[in-house]
Design an enzyme around this catalytic site. Sequence first.
Site, PDB file in Angstrom:
ATOM      1  N   HIS A 164      11.065   7.952  31.833  1.00  0.00           N
ATOM      2  CA  HIS A 164      10.108   7.257  30.954  1.00  0.00           C
ATOM      3  C   HIS A 164      10.615   5.862  30.569  1.00  0.00           C
ATOM      4  O   HIS A 164      10.239   5.328  29.525  1.00  0.00           O
ATOM      5  CB  HIS A 164       9.833   8.064  29.682  1.00  0.00           C
ATOM      6  CG  HIS A 164       9.420   9.473  29.941  1.00  0.00           C
ATOM      7  ND1 HIS A 164       8.133   9.824  30.256  1.00  0.00           N
ATOM      8  CD2 HIS A 164      10.138  10.631  29.946  1.00  0.00           C
ATOM      9  CE1 HIS A 164       8.060  11.144  30.436  1.00  0.00           C
ATOM     10  NE2 HIS A 164       9.267  11.656  30.265  1.00  0.00           N
ATOM     11  N   SER A 285      11.134 -22.365  38.196  1.00  0.00           N
ATOM     12  CA  SER A 285       9.876 -22.700  37.541  1.00  0.00           C
ATOM     13  C   SER A 285       9.607 -24.192  37.660  1.00  0.00           C
ATOM     14  O   SER A 285      10.542 -25.006  37.626  1.00  0.00           O
ATOM     15  CB  SER A 285       9.935 -22.299  36.062  1.00  0.00           C
ATOM     16  OG  SER A 285       8.887 -22.893  35.328  1.00  0.00           O
ATOM     17  N   LYS A 291      14.742 -21.203  34.555  1.00  0.00           N
ATOM     18  CA  LYS A 291      14.218 -19.957  35.119  1.00  0.00           C
ATOM     19  C   LYS A 291      14.804 -19.644  36.496  1.00  0.00           C
ATOM     20  O   LYS A 291      15.038 -20.527  37.313  1.00  0.00           O
ATOM     21  CB  LYS A 291      12.688 -20.025  35.241  1.00  0.00           C
ATOM     22  CG  LYS A 291      11.940 -20.056  33.918  1.00  0.00           C
ATOM     23  CD  LYS A 291      12.083 -18.753  33.152  1.00  0.00           C
ATOM     24  CE  LYS A 291      11.467 -17.570  33.861  1.00  0.00           C
ATOM     25  NZ  LYS A 291      10.007 -17.706  34.052  1.00  0.00           N
ATOM     26  N   GLU A 298       8.584  -9.400  43.359  1.00  0.00           N
ATOM     27  CA  GLU A 298       7.216  -9.409  42.848  1.00  0.00           C
ATOM     28  C   GLU A 298       6.195  -9.444  43.984  1.00  0.00           C
ATOM     29  O   GLU A 298       5.152  -8.779  43.920  1.00  0.00           O
ATOM     30  CB  GLU A 298       7.028 -10.610  41.923  1.00  0.00           C
ATOM     31  CG  GLU A 298       7.838 -10.508  40.634  1.00  0.00           C
ATOM     32  CD  GLU A 298       7.775 -11.782  39.795  1.00  0.00           C
ATOM     33  OE1 GLU A 298       7.124 -12.749  40.244  1.00  0.00           O
ATOM     34  OE2 GLU A 298       8.374 -11.797  38.712  1.00  0.00           O
TER      35      GLU A 298
END
Length: 478
Positions: A164, A285, A291, A298
């Site tokens: 979980h 970024s 970043k 992704e």
Amino acid sequence: MTEQQTSESTRLWGGRFTGGPAEALARLSVSVQFDWRLAPYDLAASRAHARVLARAGLLDADELGAMLAAIDDLEAACASGHFRPTIDDEDVHTALERGLIERLGTLGGKLRAGRSRNDQVATDLRLYLRDHARGVATRLVELCEALVAQAAAHVDTPAPGMTHLQHAQPVSFGHQLLAHVQAFARDLDRLTDWDRRAAICPLGSGALAGSSLPLDPVAVARELGFTAPAANSMDAVADRDFAAEFLFAAALTGVHLSRLGEEIVLWTSQEFGWVELDDAFATGSSIMPQKKNADIAELARGKSGRLIGGLVNVLTMLKGLPLTYDRDMQEVQEPVFDAVETLELVLPAMTGMIATMTVHADVLAAAAPKGYTLATEIADWLVRRHVPFREAHEITGALVALCAPTGRGLDELTDEELTATSEHLTTEVRAVLDVRGALEARTTPGSTGPRAVAEQLTALSDRLETFREWGAAHVVPR
């Protein structure tokens, strides 16, 4: 000969028609822009078919020699780009017949005897998939080997195992990495098992009824690397189970890539900090200079939806079709090509990302006991002293409740607090409040203990070698 005359002379149908197709029909019907990928496989099947026609007495030795030489020349021209389909070629079969007629004149038209585009495309697509499935398998093995190498370096690295997405029990980080390898190994199993069912040759089935010509489907199947010819000519041209099944295997591989990608996204976040990606396999970024984004992970996560969509597309299209061939089945090809190309694009990127990532073992080790992950060790300690697990669970839960308000760890409880919670608790319980001890105590096969993980590594390495050999074994027949 004018362009229009050339198109009409090479079209594979039209004898009973007094006029050409309307432009709207032609635009809808054309598939050569995507099925041109099948050209090498169509030419391989053409060689086999030419030899069978010769054995049937339908081509003499000189004609066969000229035919095979022309096919070789056309194949070289296709590979170099000197021969390409035109806007007037309806599909790959039309384009290649045009190429043969340009080289052989009327002799080129003899190759069409005894076969139809229906059995041609079914054969070509099987050849394409059996070839490319092995390429996908090879790339998948490489990803598994990258995960195995990282796992081997972190057999003894403790980490917080989760359920979980909450800290649950300590695990070996190597064990967690190998969990992904096990999933990918099942994907590889599926591909090799799929190939057994896909290795049936439709060529010789004609449009749907076979052929009255004395052809030899067994010889064709053998030459093209299939195990047998199709047992039913109607099923042979109607069957796209092999494509749907491949798409299922591809979609499930995509799901497994997505799950690994999701973990990488979490592990590289500031909140986790377990892993850092190499600069070559991360992006930045356009506005925030600090970043470092896990874009590969992704994109792998996102492309799983594309793979699932291709499977749903094909199954939905197939479900209402009568036997035998229907033009709807043209819609099988693009999802199949897209699935192959998606996996061939994603897998090397994921492999590079995994192979070059840095694992912060100290961060993992520090996080391993957090969240009272050693609570189960106390319960098991009580069970070994013949306390029923139901009672042991309650006692351990009471200890956690005692610690939680002040944020103390279980090892920070006093002797008095232990004995006040249960008469079964003694100071000896402190011996199990150690992460490394908890890992080493797990010795059963498949568990997270170092010895069991080492055994898993050995077994997986052997399996991967078998899959690697399978992936390298197939070549396009000539």
